[in-house]
Scaffold this motif. Sequence first.
Motif, PDB file in Angstrom:
ATOM      1  N   LEU A  62     -10.043   3.550  -1.466  1.00 51.68           N
ATOM      2  CA  LEU A  62      -9.748   2.267  -2.101  1.00 51.68           C
ATOM      3  C   LEU A  62      -8.244   1.982  -2.104  1.00 51.68           C
ATOM      4  N   HIS A  63      -7.443   3.009  -2.363  1.00 50.62           N
ATOM      5  CA  HIS A  63      -5.989   2.840  -2.395  1.00 50.62           C
ATOM      6  C   HIS A  63      -5.442   2.435  -1.022  1.00 50.62           C
ATOM      7  N   THR A  66      -6.808  -1.205   0.001  1.00 50.05           N
ATOM      8  CA  THR A  66      -6.157  -2.295  -0.735  1.00 50.05           C
ATOM      9  C   THR A  66      -4.671  -2.361  -0.410  1.00 50.05           C
ATOM     10  N   LEU A  69      -4.381  -4.158   2.922  1.00 46.84           N
ATOM     11  CA  LEU A  69      -4.635  -5.577   2.674  1.00 46.84           C
ATOM     12  C   LEU A  69      -3.431  -6.236   2.002  1.00 46.84           C
ATOM     13  N   ALA A  70      -2.841  -5.548   1.040  1.00 49.52           N
ATOM     14  CA  ALA A  70      -1.675  -6.088   0.337  1.00 49.52           C
ATOM     15  C   ALA A  70      -0.493  -6.258   1.284  1.00 49.52           C
ATOM     16  N   CYS A  73      -1.157  -9.262   3.441  1.00 51.03           N
ATOM     17  CA  CYS A  73      -1.001 -10.488   2.643  1.00 51.03           C
ATOM     18  C   CYS A  73       0.466 -10.778   2.338  1.00 51.03           C
ATOM     19  N   LEU A 106      -2.630  -9.055  -6.166  1.00 51.24           N
ATOM     20  CA  LEU A 106      -3.300  -8.225  -5.163  1.00 51.24           C
ATOM     21  C   LEU A 106      -2.458  -6.996  -4.844  1.00 51.24           C
ATOM     22  N   TRP A 107      -1.146  -7.157  -4.743  1.00 53.21           N
ATOM     23  CA  TRP A 107      -0.243  -6.047  -4.440  1.00 53.21           C
ATOM     24  C   TRP A 107      -0.237  -5.022  -5.574  1.00 53.21           C
ATOM     25  N   ILE A 109      -2.655  -3.956  -7.317  1.00 49.38           N
ATOM     26  CA  ILE A 109      -3.839  -3.083  -7.311  1.00 49.38           C
ATOM     27  C   ILE A 109      -3.538  -1.741  -6.636  1.00 49.38           C
ATOM     28  N   PRO A 110      -3.071  -1.704  -5.369  1.00 47.10           N
ATOM     29  CA  PRO A 110      -2.769  -0.394  -4.778  1.00 47.10           C
ATOM     30  C   PRO A 110      -1.573   0.299  -5.437  1.00 47.10           C
TER      31      PRO A 110
END
Length: 121
Positions: A62-63, A66, A69-70, A73, A106-107, A109-110
């Motif tokens: 998950l880390h 995400t 993805l971050a 983005c 969003l950033w 989260i990780p």
Amino acid sequence: MLLFAVISMILALSLYSIGVWGERLRGTLRWRDLVFFLSGLVFDTSGTAVMGKFAGSWSFNLHSLTGLLALVCMAVHALWACIVLMRKKPAELSGFHRLSLFVWILWLIPFVLGMIMAMGN
């Protein structure tokens, strides 16, 4: 090596936050915000690269998902900010903060997941 990575990630958080919240509080996007976005992206990318080398291998969890993805983005966000700044449309300049806030959240989260994972080890 780990210290460099941690400092890079903290700088990324600080610089990106200054850009996002400065823009939001001011109510309009400015070139200096783009500088903060890009600086945050550079430090995040370098910190991520060093953390990957420190870990020895990349794992898909998950880390990492995400985080990837971050980063994507953040790059798209910076590119779009550049386009909006060049077009100089008042509605785009004043509404850009909605995208910025989304990417910033969003950033986070990780960033938080990384801290939690580090505390567990």
